[in-house]
Design a protein around this motif. Structure first.
Motif, PDB file in Angstrom:
ATOM      1  N   ALA A 115       0.821  -1.210   0.000  1.00 44.75           N
ATOM      2  CA  ALA A 115       0.000   0.000   0.000  1.00 44.75           C
ATOM      3  C   ALA A 115       0.855   1.259   0.000  1.00 44.75           C
ATOM      4  O   ALA A 115       0.411   2.312  -0.443  1.00 44.75           O
ATOM      5  N   TYR A 160     -11.981   3.038  -3.300  1.00 51.48           N
ATOM      6  CA  TYR A 160     -11.662   2.363  -2.028  1.00 51.48           C
ATOM      7  C   TYR A 160     -10.244   2.657  -1.537  1.00 51.48           C
ATOM      8  O   TYR A 160     -10.033   2.930  -0.359  1.00 51.48           O
ATOM      9  N   GLY A 161      -9.289   2.607  -2.473  1.00 53.02           N
ATOM     10  CA  GLY A 161      -7.903   2.869  -2.090  1.00 53.02           C
ATOM     11  C   GLY A 161      -7.726   4.285  -1.550  1.00 53.02           C
ATOM     12  O   GLY A 161      -7.004   4.515  -0.587  1.00 53.02           O
ATOM     13  N   MET A 179      -2.175  -1.929  -9.358  1.00 46.78           N
ATOM     14  CA  MET A 179      -2.052  -3.198 -10.073  1.00 46.78           C
ATOM     15  C   MET A 179      -3.388  -3.558 -10.711  1.00 46.78           C
ATOM     16  O   MET A 179      -4.449  -3.369 -10.121  1.00 46.78           O
ATOM     17  N   ILE A 189       1.896   2.188  -5.885  1.00 45.00           N
ATOM     18  CA  ILE A 189       1.746   1.460  -7.135  1.00 45.00           C
ATOM     19  C   ILE A 189       0.279   1.141  -7.338  1.00 45.00           C
ATOM     20  O   ILE A 189      -0.527   1.287  -6.407  1.00 45.00           O
ATOM     21  N   ARG A 238      -9.548   1.981 -11.226  1.00 47.21           N
ATOM     22  CA  ARG A 238      -9.086   1.868  -9.845  1.00 47.21           C
ATOM     23  C   ARG A 238      -7.591   2.157  -9.767  1.00 47.21           C
ATOM     24  O   ARG A 238      -7.100   2.718  -8.799  1.00 47.21           O
ATOM     25  N   LYS A 241     -10.062   6.130  -0.190  1.00 49.73           N
ATOM     26  CA  LYS A 241     -10.751   6.205   1.098  1.00 49.73           C
ATOM     27  C   LYS A 241      -9.825   5.705   2.203  1.00 49.73           C
ATOM     28  O   LYS A 241      -9.738   6.303   3.273  1.00 49.73           O
ATOM     29  N   ASN A 242      -9.113   4.616   1.902  1.00 53.76           N
ATOM     30  CA  ASN A 242      -8.212   4.072   2.914  1.00 53.76           C
ATOM     31  C   ASN A 242      -7.031   4.990   3.177  1.00 53.76           C
ATOM     32  O   ASN A 242      -6.404   4.906   4.227  1.00 53.76           O
ATOM     33  N   ARG A 282      -5.494   6.535  -8.341  1.00 56.76           N
ATOM     34  CA  ARG A 282      -4.482   6.667  -7.288  1.00 56.76           C
ATOM     35  C   ARG A 282      -3.285   7.477  -7.756  1.00 56.76           C
ATOM     36  O   ARG A 282      -2.392   7.729  -6.981  1.00 56.76           O
TER      37      ARG A 282
END
Lengths: 348, 302
Positions: free
Chosen positions: A74, A99-100, A80, A78, A147, A102-103, A151
């Motif tokens: 994380a 989701y990423g 994937m 990166i 997704r 949000k985390n 990021r």
């Protein structure tokens, strides 16, 4: 954006199997590198080590200026894309993509904005509230791409992302992925076993076999001067013809068939001779006697399968050239003949 | 050699109108099914019919097929009339106790089972496989087998006559862990890896991904476990001597026995009514959740 460096990276599984012998290479900033090889060659292991999903047994992995051997996936910045998309089935497209973020603790409006931008780019806007199982394969793959994009990662990793799609969609997605990668200019590592994908998408190709790097080069280098018989037969469809022969006073294919053209320097004795199927053409003045037994129609071209001096051989001819089974003469185009060491298979 | 070309479709067979022929095997199949259904349902119906008669009729004539006039009176008595030696328990109390046992058992078991399965499947524990088999062997040791040591333990912890003492020992068995383990193992590895790259730690992964993915499984487990807990008889009998903790299932017997000890006729009507009441919640749960139940056991939407 970042460059990636692998220094003597090695992988040994707990059961003692060496999946990857120490290998070193650099991926320059913004380049798309394709790892290609047959199944079990270690390409996925290599990718997963870069992702941080697999531990690195030995060696050093650098992304940007950071040694990331022990950095959590994380925190490597990166993204994937997986073969089976790996979308969260219970979340909507928007939730999947966000989701990423949000985390990472981004504020909601910012997440929404980024997701909407990515969806816009990928033509997914009208599907943002759907679940993955309401989407087609291509759309799911787009969501997986989305997704990754939201990021804004340093590095894209693709693990055979197109092998679950049908042929037509695959060609289309191939171009789309390439276009996206160019657009963001993000360094990417792309794993595939499909040599067409490798040839068409890569800035550079890394050919792997049995956990070892066979060759690193641009698609034209890989195709034009393969470093070994493995690369020669793996890249290209139909593969390069490999015939055993010898170098003495000139070059001969076993059975006493002389091959015109230059002979390898500083090597005599047995040798493997490589000739691409499209580097020969039927000609009355040809030197190679070719016994055609099967003709394959491919539309744009025909493949003639048969034998030269008892060794199997294939020839590709354009569709407007007639072909019949039986004996014919083949002429070599200039630079058609490659020589490989008959024992270790390396290029001479 | 003739050219191969598409042949035209053969002319459609005229559809034979009229009655479908009834095959012998269909008749037999249905007869078996109907017989089976009757075998299951007639006793339930008889209890239901009998619950509308007074005790004397049932005592004299046995279980009834027709309906009598004491329906309301029997159910009223079953639910609201205090009974037992101490007059401290009625149908509603027992219903509540049964619900607490059923829900507590089902929910507790699901939580414990899920977490155990999570640990076994997703973490590289030193003795994970060993731990799993240890847990698995408890399938061979249901409460009935280890009832004496369990009783001793609960007694020693002063948990007899408490809800905790009633529920916890029942939770200690492997069924839920086993089912969840199998389910978790069927979740594709990539999903976990995607979550890792998305920065979901172990707790987040469990709550954000695993629990929502398992919801059909959880529902199926809930039904099975609720009914199982609801139907417990031996353990509650043993561990609760306080009548205010009695569950319905044992209450039925208690009513009959309590009255049978005296010189009066046992309250068969009331007991039948109580039996029907005891049957209702599990039936309702299965009826309402059966879609989920089937999904949980068959679907693999991952």
């Amino acid at each position: 954006m970042a460059k990636v460096n692998l220094q003597d990276v090695r992988k040994v599984y707990p059961n003692g199997h060496e999946a990857l012998v120490p290998c070193s290479f650099d991926i320059p900033d913004g380049e798309l590198v394709v790892l290609v090889g047959p199944s079990g060659c270690g390409k996925s292991t290599l990718l997963r080590m870069i992702a941080g999903l697999e531990e690195i047994t030995e060696g050093q992995l650098t992304i940007g200026d950071r040694v990331v051997n022990h950095v959590d996936p994380a925190d490597r910045n990166i993204a994937m894309v997986f073969q089976n998309y790996a979308l969260y089935p219970h979340m909507t497209v928007a939730q999947n993509m966000g989701y990423g973020l949000k985390n990472r603790g981004l504020p909601k409006p910012e997440i929404d904005q980024k997701v909407r931008d990515a969806a816009d780019m990928l033509d997914l806007t009208e599907y943002l509230n759907r679940r993955p199982n309401q989407l087609s394969g291509g759309q799911r793959q787009r969501v997986a791409m989305g997704r990754a994009i939201v990021r804004s990662p340093d590095l894209f990793l693709f693990d055979e992302p197109l092998s679950n799609l049908d042929a037509k969609l695959r060609n289309q997605m191939r171009i789309e992925i390439r276009a996206l990668q160019r657009r963001f200019n993000t360094t990417s590592v792309y794993v595939t076993h499909d040599q067409v994908e490798a040839m068409t998408m890569a800035d550079r190709i890394i050919v792997l076999n049995k956990g070892q790097i066979e060759q690193i080069g641009t698609p034209s280098q890989i195709y034009g001067s393969p470093a070994s018989t493995f690369v020669a037969s793996f890249m290209g469809a139909p593969p390069m013809n490999l015939l055993s022969g010898s170098v003495g006073d000139g070059v001969q294919i076993d059975g006493g068939i002389a091959v015109s053209g230059p002979s390898p320097q500083g090597h005599t004795g047995p040798v493997t001779i490589g000739i691409r199927p499209e580097d020969v053409e039927p000609s009355e003045a040809g030197v190679l006697p070719f016994e055609v037994s099967i003709i394959e129609e491919l539309g744009a071209q025909r493949l003639l399968h048969g034998e030269i001096g008892g060794q199997s051989f294939s020839v590709a001819v354009p569709k407007d050239q007639n072909a019949e089974t039986g004996t014919m003469k083949l002429a070599l185009k200039p630079g058609a003949v490659h020589f490989f060491h008959n024992e270790n298979g390396r290029r001479i | 050699m003739t050219d191969i070309s598409q042949t035209s479709a053969p002319a459609k067979q005229p559809v034979i109108m009229g009655r479908r022929r009834i095959r012998m095997s269909d008749v037999v199949d249905h007869a078996v099914l109907i017989l089976g259904a009757l075998l299951m349902l007639v006793p339930v119906y008889m209890i239901f019919a009998s619950s509308s008669h007074d005790a004397i009729t049932i005592h004299r004539e046995g279980l009834q097929f027709g309906f009598g006039e004491h329906f309301a009176a029997n159910y009223n008595a079953a639910l609201f009339e205090y009974g037992g030696f101490t007059d401290s328990v009625n149908g509603v109390t027992m219903l509540t106790n049964s619900l607490i046992l059923g829900l507590g058992f089902a929910i507790g078991k699901i939580i414990v089972g899920m977490m155990a399965a999570y640990a076994i499947v997703y973490f590289r524990l030193r003795f994970a496989t060993f731990a799993f088999w240890i847990i698995f062997t408890t399938l061979l040791l249901p409460l009935e087998v280890r009832i004496l040591p369990s009783y001793e333990a609960i007694q020693a912890m002063n948990l007899a006559n408490t809800y905790t003492g009633l529920i916890v020992p029942l939770i200690a068995s492997a069924t839920a862990t086993f089912f969840f383990r199998q389910f978790f193992r069927s979740i594709p590895e990539e999903l976990i890896e995607a979550a890792r790259i998305d920065g979901a730690g172990p707790v987040k992964f469990f709550i954000d991904i695993l629990v929502p993915l398992s919801r059909t499984m959880i529902a199926a487990m809930f039904i099975i476990m609720f009914v199982f807990g609801w139907n417990q008889y031996l353990w509650p009998t043993l561990i609760t001597t306080d009548e205010s903790l009695f569950t319905l299932v044992r209450g039925i017997r208690q009513i009959i026995q309590a009255y049978a000890d005296g010189s009066t006729t046992p309250e068969y009507g009331e007991a039948a009514a109580l039996a029907i009441i005891a049957m209702t919640p599990p039936v309702l749960i299965v009826v309402f959740f059966q879609n989920w139940f089937v999904k949980g056991l068959t679907e693999s939407d991952k």
